[in-house]
Design a protein around this motif. Structure first.
Motif, short mmCIF file in Angstrom:
data_model
loop_
_atom_site.label_atom_id
_atom_site.label_comp_id
_atom_site.label_asym_id
_atom_site.label_seq_id
_atom_site.Cartn_x
_atom_site.Cartn_y
_atom_site.Cartn_z
N MET A 1 0.84 -1.20 0.00
CA MET A 1 0.00 0.00 0.00
C MET A 1 0.87 1.24 0.00
SD MET A 1 -3.06 -0.80 2.74
CE MET A 1 -1.94 -1.20 4.10
N ASP A 2 0.42 2.28 -0.76
CA ASP A 2 1.17 3.52 -0.71
C ASP A 2 0.68 4.36 0.47
OD1 ASP A 2 -1.21 4.81 -1.43
OD2 ASP A 2 -0.69 4.86 -3.56
N ASN A 3 1.32 5.53 0.64
CA ASN A 3 1.03 6.35 1.81
C ASN A 3 -0.41 6.83 1.87
OD1 ASN A 3 3.70 6.17 2.67
ND2 ASN A 3 4.32 7.88 1.38
N GLU A 4 -0.97 7.19 0.72
CA GLU A 4 -2.35 7.70 0.69
C GLU A 4 -3.33 6.61 1.09
OE1 GLU A 4 -3.35 9.60 -2.94
OE2 GLU A 4 -1.61 10.93 -2.93
N GLU A 5 -3.12 5.40 0.59
CA GLU A 5 -3.99 4.28 0.95
C GLU A 5 -3.91 3.98 2.44
OE1 GLU A 5 -4.16 1.36 -2.91
OE2 GLU A 5 -2.29 1.44 -1.81
N VAL A 6 -2.70 4.03 2.99
CA VAL A 6 -2.51 3.74 4.41
C VAL A 6 -3.28 4.74 5.27
CG1 VAL A 6 -0.84 3.78 6.30
CG2 VAL A 6 -0.30 2.57 4.17
N LYS A 7 -3.11 6.03 4.97
CA LYS A 7 -3.74 7.04 5.81
C LYS A 7 -5.27 6.99 5.73
CE LYS A 7 -1.72 10.60 7.13
NZ LYS A 7 -1.13 11.92 7.39
N LYS A 27 -4.72 -4.12 10.31
CA LYS A 27 -4.08 -4.91 11.36
C LYS A 27 -2.70 -5.42 10.91
CE LYS A 27 -8.55 -6.48 13.17
NZ LYS A 27 -9.48 -7.63 13.29
N GLN A 28 -2.63 -5.85 9.65
CA GLN A 28 -1.36 -6.34 9.12
C GLN A 28 -0.34 -5.22 9.06
OE1 GLN A 28 -2.18 -8.19 5.34
NE2 GLN A 28 -3.45 -9.81 6.25
N TRP A 29 -0.80 -4.03 8.65
CA TRP A 29 0.11 -2.87 8.53
C TRP A 29 0.62 -2.44 9.90
CZ3 TRP A 29 0.02 2.17 10.34
CH2 TRP A 29 0.95 3.04 9.77
N ILE A 30 -0.27 -2.42 10.92
CA ILE A 30 0.12 -2.00 12.26
C ILE A 30 1.16 -2.95 12.85
CG2 ILE A 30 -0.69 -1.75 14.65
CD1 ILE A 30 -3.34 -0.74 13.51
N SER A 31 0.97 -4.23 12.64
CA SER A 31 1.87 -5.23 13.22
C SER A 31 3.17 -5.39 12.44
CB SER A 31 1.16 -6.59 13.32
OG SER A 31 0.80 -7.06 12.03
N ALA A 32 3.27 -4.75 11.27
CA ALA A 32 4.44 -4.94 10.42
C ALA A 32 5.69 -4.27 10.97
CB ALA A 32 4.16 -4.44 9.01
N HIS A 33 5.52 -3.17 11.75
CA HIS A 33 6.69 -2.43 12.23
C HIS A 33 6.30 -1.60 13.45
CE1 HIS A 33 10.22 0.14 12.30
NE2 HIS A 33 10.78 -0.69 11.43
N PRO A 34 7.18 -1.51 14.44
CA PRO A 34 6.87 -0.71 15.65
C PRO A 34 6.52 0.74 15.34
CG PRO A 34 8.80 -2.08 16.03
CD PRO A 34 8.47 -2.21 14.57
N GLU A 35 7.14 1.34 14.32
CA GLU A 35 6.84 2.73 14.00
C GLU A 35 5.43 2.87 13.40
OE1 GLU A 35 9.84 4.56 11.69
OE2 GLU A 35 11.35 4.47 13.28
N ASN A 36 4.97 1.83 12.72
CA ASN A 36 3.59 1.84 12.25
C ASN A 36 2.63 1.89 13.42
OD1 ASN A 36 4.95 1.41 9.88
ND2 ASN A 36 3.76 -0.38 9.26
N GLU A 37 2.91 1.06 14.44
CA GLU A 37 2.06 1.03 15.63
C GLU A 37 2.09 2.38 16.35
OE1 GLU A 37 1.52 -1.54 19.79
OE2 GLU A 37 3.10 -2.02 18.35
#
Length: 352
Positions: A1-7, A27-37
């Motif tokens: 996913m690009d940045n626009e889709e994520v936000k 949920k997958q994006w949040i768990s992918a990296h601590p900075e995402n969380e």
């Protein structure tokens, strides 16, 4: 996913607009990296902090502007691995869409904030929709939104409460917001004291673990502190200069952070109130008076500062009459008192 889709997905997730498929992507994006969380938590908490404002005094335009500021790409270095900002035009367009979505959702949800209020002289036990058990102490308020237990498990506390948290999914954490601090549950049982009239926040963990961090928007930024079982965290507030309405502030305790260990036998000092127990250990008469005022719905007047600094230790169980409490204190300290209706004047023994 690009940045626009994520936000956009994050906005839909937080506001409860996401489809099951979109929920799984988030949920997958949040768990992918601590900075995402970390980034998700920032947006999540800003959104819910807005919702728990008092509906009567909330300014929707200010809230809209405030949330706008959290979405601005003003600190790209902080999330360098999270977001690589594209063209300015694309960011501005995305910001507009995100802001409008949040503002529309905010305008609808601010009217659906529910409140449980407990008057002075009473204690209330409630079970939230997720199964969490909450005991509310006298003169306390607990706010939460109508979608609690579904897309959020965030509440706003003013006063004192004991939480016995029901098990929940990791992606829907149980969060308690107070005026100055945010408490995240990582365990099951803890007491939280955050009265507006107190100059401190205090949390005591009975079982499990909690983390506490400051709310930047209220000038109480603080690194996250973890509190473990049988530990007490007390944070003294740093009053703003213009709010110094009392004399001789205790400079020693301003913005002081204290973490102490508590013997299991003495935990009742912090959570015994829900079982109608009052326990004081080397507490000043002024501190005791504040507790008694809430518990017995009275107003206590102490004639001088020296008297207010008298210290007392003792415990009371199921004492329905404040005069019985005062009589016991009087038997161990040099005080006298006169009760006139709901007003109690405490003086030194033999004072005229």
């Amino acid at each position: 996913m690009d940045n626009e889709e994520v936000k956009l997905l994050l906005v839909k997730y937080i506001t409860g607009e996401a489809t099951p498929q979109e929920l799984e992507l988030v949920k997958q994006w949040i768990s992918a990296h601590p900075e995402n969380e970390q980034y998700f938590a920032q947006l999540y908490e800003t959104w819910h902090n807005m919702l728990y404002l008092q509906p009567k005094v909330v300014n929707k335009d200010n809230a809209y502007d405030k949330f706008n500021s959290t979405l601005e790409p003003e600190t790209p270095h902080r999330y360098a691995r999270l977001i690589t900002w594209g063209k300015v035009a694309a960011c501005v367009a995305l910001l507009a869409v995100v802001s409008v979505t949040f503002y529309q959702r905010y305008s609808k949800n601010i009217q659906s904030v529910k409140q449980i209020a407990v008057n002075r002289g009473t204690i209330k036990k409630v079970v939230l929709s997720d199964g969490t058990i909450v005991w509310l102490n006298a003169d306390s308020k607990l706010n939460y939104t109508a979608d609690f237990g579904k897309t959020t498990r965030t509440v706003y506390l003013e006063g004192e409460a004991f939480f016995e948290i029901a098990p929940g999914k990791k992606e829907v954490p149980f969060i308690v917001n107070t005026k100055n601090y945010t408490v995240r549950d990582i365990g099951t049982k803890f007491n939280l004291k955050a009265y507006a009239t107190d100059q401190f926040l205090e949390t005591t963990v009975v079982k499990g673990e909690v983390s506490v961090e400051g709310n930047v928007e209220n000038n109480h930024e603080m690194n996250r502190i973890y509190v473990k079982p049988r530990q007490v965290l007390r944070i003294y507030y740093r009053p703003k200069k213009e709010s110094y309405t009392y004399s001789a502030p205790d400079i020693k305790n301003m913005n002081e952070i204290q973490v102490s260990e508590v013997d299991s036998a003495k935990l009742a000092k912090y959570d015994g109130w829900k079982e109608n127990m009052l326990m004081f250990e080397d507490a000043t008469l002024k501190e005791i008076a504040s507790v008694l005022e809430r518990r017995y719905n009275v107003s206590i007047i102490i004639t001088n500062n020296e008297l207010g600094n008298i210290r007392y230790s003792g415990s009371f169980k199921n004492v329905p009459d404040i005069e019985k409490v005062l009589a016991i204190i009087k038997g161990n300290t040099a005080i006298d008192y006169i009760k006139n209706g709901n007003v109690i004047n405490i003086t030194k023994t033999n004072d005229n």
